[in-house]
Design a protein around this motif. Structure first.
Motif, PDB file in Angstrom:
ATOM      1  N   GLU A  13      25.696  39.417  43.377  1.00  0.00           N
ATOM      2  CA  GLU A  13      24.909  39.171  44.587  1.00  0.00           C
ATOM      3  C   GLU A  13      25.581  39.750  45.816  1.00  0.00           C
ATOM      4  OE1 GLU A  13      23.944  35.044  45.083  1.00  0.00           O
ATOM      5  OE2 GLU A  13      22.186  35.225  43.784  1.00  0.00           O
ATOM      6  N   SER A  14      26.897  39.602  45.887  1.00  0.00           N
ATOM      7  CA  SER A  14      27.608  40.142  47.047  1.00  0.00           C
ATOM      8  C   SER A  14      29.068  40.382  46.706  1.00  0.00           C
ATOM      9  CB  SER A  14      27.505  39.191  48.240  1.00  0.00           C
ATOM     10  OG  SER A  14      28.175  37.967  47.976  1.00  0.00           O
ATOM     11  N   VAL A  15      29.657  41.344  47.415  1.00  0.00           N
ATOM     12  CA  VAL A  15      31.078  41.663  47.317  1.00  0.00           C
ATOM     13  C   VAL A  15      31.617  41.675  48.737  1.00  0.00           C
ATOM     14  CG1 VAL A  15      32.791  43.333  46.556  1.00  0.00           C
ATOM     15  CG2 VAL A  15      30.675  43.071  45.260  1.00  0.00           C
ATOM     16  N   GLN A  16      32.502  40.741  49.062  1.00  0.00           N
ATOM     17  CA  GLN A  16      32.994  40.608  50.425  1.00  0.00           C
ATOM     18  C   GLN A  16      34.500  40.846  50.471  1.00  0.00           C
ATOM     19  OE1 GLN A  16      31.730  36.587  51.370  1.00  0.00           O
ATOM     20  NE2 GLN A  16      29.702  37.277  52.006  1.00  0.00           N
ATOM     21  N   PRO A  17      34.928  42.070  50.888  1.00  0.00           N
ATOM     22  CA  PRO A  17      36.359  42.349  51.009  1.00  0.00           C
ATOM     23  C   PRO A  17      37.006  41.461  52.073  1.00  0.00           C
ATOM     24  CG  PRO A  17      35.058  44.370  51.028  1.00  0.00           C
ATOM     25  CD  PRO A  17      34.094  43.230  51.206  1.00  0.00           C
ATOM     26  N   ASP A  19      41.094  41.166  53.556  1.00  0.00           N
ATOM     27  CA  ASP A  19      42.553  41.360  53.592  1.00  0.00           C
ATOM     28  C   ASP A  19      43.118  41.882  52.270  1.00  0.00           C
ATOM     29  OD1 ASP A  19      42.679  40.472  56.235  1.00  0.00           O
ATOM     30  OD2 ASP A  19      42.847  38.370  55.607  1.00  0.00           O
ATOM     31  N   GLY A  20      42.462  42.848  51.662  1.00  0.00           N
ATOM     32  CA  GLY A  20      42.996  43.492  50.467  1.00  0.00           C
ATOM     33  C   GLY A  20      42.452  42.960  49.165  1.00  0.00           C
ATOM     34  N   ASP A  21      41.846  41.758  49.175  1.00  0.00           N
ATOM     35  CA  ASP A  21      41.176  41.282  47.969  1.00  0.00           C
ATOM     36  C   ASP A  21      39.704  41.044  48.312  1.00  0.00           C
ATOM     37  OD1 ASP A  21      41.225  38.815  49.320  1.00  0.00           O
ATOM     38  OD2 ASP A  21      43.042  38.200  48.270  1.00  0.00           O
ATOM     39  N   LEU A  22      38.974  40.289  47.476  1.00  0.00           N
ATOM     40  CA  LEU A  22      37.558  40.126  47.786  1.00  0.00           C
ATOM     41  C   LEU A  22      37.000  38.824  47.209  1.00  0.00           C
ATOM     42  CD1 LEU A  22      35.799  40.876  44.999  1.00  0.00           C
ATOM     43  CD2 LEU A  22      36.378  43.185  45.676  1.00  0.00           C
ATOM     44  N   ARG A  23      35.873  38.413  47.759  1.00  0.00           N
ATOM     45  CA  ARG A  23      35.088  37.287  47.246  1.00  0.00           C
ATOM     46  C   ARG A  23      33.875  37.875  46.527  1.00  0.00           C
ATOM     47  NH1 ARG A  23      34.261  31.865  48.797  1.00  0.00           N
ATOM     48  NH2 ARG A  23      36.530  31.908  49.080  1.00  0.00           N
ATOM     49  N   LEU A  24      33.739  37.508  45.260  1.00  0.00           N
ATOM     50  CA  LEU A  24      32.670  38.024  44.418  1.00  0.00           C
ATOM     51  C   LEU A  24      31.687  36.901  44.118  1.00  0.00           C
ATOM     52  CD1 LEU A  24      31.748  40.478  42.601  1.00  0.00           C
ATOM     53  CD2 LEU A  24      33.131  39.460  40.783  1.00  0.00           C
ATOM     54  N   ALA A  25      30.410  37.103  44.476  1.00  0.00           N
ATOM     55  CA  ALA A  25      29.369  36.111  44.214  1.00  0.00           C
ATOM     56  C   ALA A  25      28.422  36.657  43.153  1.00  0.00           C
ATOM     57  CB  ALA A  25      28.596  35.788  45.491  1.00  0.00           C
ATOM     58  N   LEU A  26      28.171  35.846  42.114  1.00  0.00           N
ATOM     59  CA  LEU A  26      27.354  36.284  40.983  1.00  0.00           C
ATOM     60  C   LEU A  26      26.183  35.349  40.762  1.00  0.00           C
ATOM     61  CD1 LEU A  26      30.161  36.990  38.343  1.00  0.00           C
ATOM     62  CD2 LEU A  26      29.125  38.626  39.923  1.00  0.00           C
ATOM     63  N   ALA A  27      24.997  35.914  40.584  1.00  0.00           N
ATOM     64  CA  ALA A  27      23.852  35.140  40.125  1.00  0.00           C
ATOM     65  C   ALA A  27      24.043  34.892  38.638  1.00  0.00           C
ATOM     66  CB  ALA A  27      22.560  35.905  40.380  1.00  0.00           C
ATOM     67  N   THR A  28      23.983  33.624  38.220  1.00  0.00           N
ATOM     68  CA  THR A  28      24.294  33.272  36.837  1.00  0.00           C
ATOM     69  C   THR A  28      23.170  33.597  35.867  1.00  0.00           C
ATOM     70  OG1 THR A  28      23.535  31.017  37.294  1.00  0.00           O
ATOM     71  CG2 THR A  28      25.890  31.462  37.518  1.00  0.00           C
ATOM     72  N   GLN A  29      21.946  33.766  36.353  1.00  0.00           N
ATOM     73  CA  GLN A  29      20.785  34.096  35.536  1.00  0.00           C
ATOM     74  C   GLN A  29      20.636  33.115  34.365  1.00  0.00           C
ATOM     75  OE1 GLN A  29      19.692  38.517  36.557  1.00  0.00           O
ATOM     76  NE2 GLN A  29      21.445  38.565  35.180  1.00  0.00           N
ATOM     77  N   LYS A  30      20.808  33.550  33.115  1.00  0.00           N
ATOM     78  CA  LYS A  30      20.577  32.676  31.959  1.00  0.00           C
ATOM     79  C   LYS A  30      21.794  31.834  31.560  1.00  0.00           C
ATOM     80  CE  LYS A  30      17.047  35.662  29.877  1.00  0.00           C
ATOM     81  NZ  LYS A  30      16.672  36.442  28.661  1.00  0.00           N
ATOM     82  N   LEU A  31      22.900  31.977  32.253  1.00  0.00           N
ATOM     83  CA  LEU A  31      24.094  31.202  31.903  1.00  0.00           C
ATOM     84  C   LEU A  31      23.897  29.732  32.274  1.00  0.00           C
ATOM     85  CD1 LEU A  31      27.070  31.483  30.846  1.00  0.00           C
ATOM     86  CD2 LEU A  31      27.743  31.458  33.262  1.00  0.00           C
TER      87      LEU A  31
END
Length: 212
Positions: A13-17, A19-31
């Motif tokens: 859903e989104s990738v937010q850099p 300070d050198g790393d990032l926050r990754l947000a994922l739609a879980t869909q069927k999980l």
């Protein structure tokens, strides 16, 4: 700990850099996330990540600089799909093989050939990992537990059946695609326990040493 059996495909859903790393947000869909809590581990393309935020449809993870440098997660973009697997629970069936979620290195797709109703994928392997890949042994590619069909210097091959193509991101692979590789845990610990046998192997395969 994981098994390499993908439970569902997620979507970035989104990738937010930050300070050198990032926050990754994922739609879980069927999980099914009804039993997932903050702090739980989820394998994302074979990388063990910790849930830091969540709601009914989305899981978020902090991805460290170290993980970005050693895996393909740094290539993630909004809309791309990822393989998802929840951590193994006591009493679960072990359908694949024991997978830690700690990626050993990046491979690259070299060749894709049709083989009856399946597909043969040739994967380039880093020299440092060659010795851990054995014919008919196990390897984890982007979190998928697979059996090695053939091994030569610099590459190995796996066979992908239609079900696996349909249920994982392997269907999106093209020549040149980078993939996360995790070698078999037994091979890694065997080398650690027997350092004298392998101290000077310089990329040799375990089979070169005969019976231990």
């Amino acid at each position: 700990m994981f098994t390499g059996i993908i439970a569902a495909l997620g979507k970035v859903e989104s990738v937010q850099p930050s300070d050198g790393d990032l926050r990754l947000a994922l739609a879980t869909q069927k999980l099914d996330v009804t039993d997932v809590a903050l702090g739980d581990s989820i394998a994302v393309n074979g990388v063990c990540l910790t849930v830091v935020e969540m709601n009914e449809t989305t899981l978020s993870f902090d991805v460290s600089k170290e993980t970005l440098e050693r895996t393909s997660l740094g290539l993630a973009i909004a809309g791309s799909e990822v393989n998802l697997e929840k951590a193994l629970a006591v009493g679960d069936r072990l359908g694949g093989h024991m997978v830690s979620g700690h990626v050993d290195g990046l491979g690259k797709v070299l060749q894709i050939d049709a083989s009856a109703r399946s597909w043969c994928f040739r994967i380039e392997v880093p020299t440092s990992l060659e010795r851990y890949i054995a014919e008919k042994g196990s390897v984890c590619i982007d979190g998928v537990s697979l059996t090695v069909n053939n091994v030569e210097q610099g590459w190995f091959e796996v066979n992908i059946i239609p079900h696996t193509m349909q249920e994982t991101i392997i269907s999106e692979y093209k020549v040149g695609t980078q993939v996360n590789l995790e070698v078999d845990l037994i091979a890694r610990y065997l080398e650690r326990l027997l350092p004298g046998k392998f101290a000077d192997n310089d990329g040799a395969n375990f089979a070169d040493y005969g019976t231990l």
